[in-house]
Design a protein around this motif. Structure first.
Motif, mmCIF file in Angstrom:
data_model
loop_
_atom_site.group_PDB
_atom_site.id
_atom_site.type_symbol
_atom_site.label_atom_id
_atom_site.label_comp_id
_atom_site.label_asym_id
_atom_site.label_seq_id
_atom_site.Cartn_x
_atom_site.Cartn_y
_atom_site.Cartn_z
ATOM 1 N N HIS A 56 35.359 35.894 41.837
ATOM 2 C CA HIS A 56 35.067 37.107 42.777
ATOM 3 C C HIS A 56 33.817 38.066 42.613
ATOM 4 O O HIS A 56 33.465 37.928 41.550
ATOM 5 C CB HIS A 56 36.528 37.981 42.651
ATOM 6 C CG HIS A 56 36.825 38.535 41.334
ATOM 7 N ND1 HIS A 56 37.306 37.614 40.214
ATOM 8 C CD2 HIS A 56 36.537 39.719 40.677
ATOM 9 C CE1 HIS A 56 37.230 38.448 39.265
ATOM 10 N NE2 HIS A 56 36.654 39.612 39.258
ATOM 11 N N HIS A 58 31.477 41.420 42.221
ATOM 12 C CA HIS A 58 31.432 42.940 42.104
ATOM 13 C C HIS A 58 30.153 43.768 42.356
ATOM 14 O O HIS A 58 29.025 42.753 42.410
ATOM 15 C CB HIS A 58 31.738 43.179 40.479
ATOM 16 C CG HIS A 58 33.014 43.061 40.171
ATOM 17 N ND1 HIS A 58 34.075 43.763 40.540
ATOM 18 C CD2 HIS A 58 33.662 42.034 39.206
ATOM 19 C CE1 HIS A 58 35.176 43.406 39.691
ATOM 20 N NE2 HIS A 58 34.995 42.308 39.130
ATOM 21 N N HIS A 100 32.041 36.602 39.182
ATOM 22 C CA HIS A 100 32.875 36.023 37.751
ATOM 23 C C HIS A 100 34.152 35.684 38.175
ATOM 24 O O HIS A 100 34.906 35.841 38.995
ATOM 25 C CB HIS A 100 32.758 36.897 36.664
ATOM 26 C CG HIS A 100 33.468 38.173 36.571
ATOM 27 N ND1 HIS A 100 34.188 38.721 35.438
ATOM 28 C CD2 HIS A 100 33.985 38.638 37.822
ATOM 29 C CE1 HIS A 100 34.707 39.661 35.882
ATOM 30 N NE2 HIS A 100 34.926 39.764 37.128
ATOM 31 N N GLU A 102 37.818 35.018 35.163
ATOM 32 C CA GLU A 102 38.529 34.985 34.110
ATOM 33 C C GLU A 102 39.664 34.210 33.929
ATOM 34 O O GLU A 102 40.665 34.364 34.698
ATOM 35 C CB GLU A 102 38.684 36.504 34.019
ATOM 36 C CG GLU A 102 37.563 37.309 33.998
ATOM 37 C CD GLU A 102 37.759 38.521 34.662
ATOM 38 O OE1 GLU A 102 37.750 39.818 34.042
ATOM 39 O OE2 GLU A 102 38.298 39.065 35.883
ATOM 40 N N GLN A 114 41.323 45.966 30.555
ATOM 41 C CA GLN A 114 39.801 45.869 31.316
ATOM 42 C C GLN A 114 39.491 47.106 32.105
ATOM 43 O O GLN A 114 40.383 48.003 32.640
ATOM 44 C CB GLN A 114 40.250 44.916 32.548
ATOM 45 C CG GLN A 114 39.238 44.645 33.680
ATOM 46 C CD GLN A 114 38.161 43.637 33.769
ATOM 47 O OE1 GLN A 114 37.149 43.816 34.427
ATOM 48 N NE2 GLN A 114 38.508 42.650 32.847
HETATM 49 MN MN MN Z 1 36.410 41.100 38.079
#
Ligand code: MN
Length: 291
Positions: A56, A58, A100, A102, A114
């Motif tokens: 996704h 940012h 990125h 995760e 986070q």
């Molecule tokens: Mn993220």
């Protein structure tokens, strides 16, 4: 004395993993440039690997990952592949655009935070970057070990690159009374991660509660009955308020709209590709009237 405003995080759940969103709140959008805080866990082995977030994008922010337990693999479109463990800091600067993924590793436990830090005008459109910091400075503030995640605190300074006057500190409290030095021109917040923490003699804050202090305080008295863990966040009040929508932070709505279109059009030049087996997450539709 500057009065502490108490605020409760909003609780949700991802695959059995509890997530407490402390920021943003309707009446508290930012604390300094801190604009998003999710406290997840603690959970045991059944949910430790629950967090699997596919690629996704940012823009306009830095993501900060800080773990108290567990391991998370970070993969991004700069080619970074980094396993993060407790006591280490992942700092990803999105700037004009990054993507990125995760992936939490299975294990005995998972517990962490986070954060997002809004970038000011200028750096918000700068180049993306990723840093993994394993050697953060610590200060002993009489009854607590303070690990400095971002910015300056108690004579120490984090090596993490920041773009606004900001501070982030992990407080490992051993019980008793601790006096934290504050920057008087900044606003601050304390978020409780474990145990119960009283600020300036008020009744204790529990896990999932945040105490907010407007600028003006030179110190904060933190008291605990026993061991506790908390975060001190602060910074120069961030203004004007950024536009926050999905995974995007920007000074204007037009920049958010452009980023949504670019991601859903598969713009590799802007966001790059992430080497992972996890599924890419499309951006939701824009709100009516946004373009
Ligand atoms: Mn993220």
């Amino acid at each position: 004395m500057t009065e502490v405003q108490r605020r409760r995080a909003v609780l949700s759940e991802v695959g059995g993993l509890p997530v407490r969103r402390a920021l943003p709140q309707r009446e508290l959008r930012t604390v300094g440039a801190w604009c998003f805080v999710d406290h997840f866990g603690p959970v045991g082995p059944a949910q430790a690997g629950a967090m699997q977030v596919g690629p996704h994008p940012h823009i306009g922010l830095q993501t900060v990952t800080w773990l108290l337990a567990g391991e998370v693999l970070h993969t991004d479109s700069l080619g970074s592949e980094q396993l993060i463990r407790p006591g280490q800091l992942n700092l990803m600067t999105a700037g004009h655009g990054i993507a990125h993924a995760e992936s939490a590793r299975p294990g005995p436990a998972m517990h962490g935070v986070q954060f997002w830090v809004a970038l000011p005008e200028g750096p918000h459109a700068g180049p993306p970057a990723f840093a993994h910091l394993v050697d953060l400075p610590q200060a002993d503030v009489g009854g607590a070990t303070a690990t400095v995640l971002l910015g300056p605190f108690a004579g120490e300074r984090s090596p993490a690159e920041v773009h606004t006057p900001i501070v982030g500190v992990d407080l490992d409290l051993r019980g008793g009374r601790v006096v934290l030095p504050l920057e008087p021109g900044w606003e601050h917040a304390v978020l409780v991660l474990e145990g119960a923490v009283a600020l300036d003699g008020a009744s204790p804050l529990a896990v999932g509660e945040l105490g907010h202090l407007a600028p003006g305080a030179e110190e904060l008295v933190v008291s605990t009955q026993g061991p506790a863990r908390a975060l001190l966040l602060g910074g120069a009040p961030f203004g004007p308020a950024p536009v926050m929508w999905w995974n995007f932070v920007a000074p204007s709505r037009a920049e958010v709209v452009a980023a949504q279109r670019a991601w859903n059009a598969g713009d590799l030049e802007r966001f790059g590709a992430v080497a992972t087996d996890l599924e890419r997450i499309p951006a939701p539709a824009l709100l009516p009237g946004w373009g």
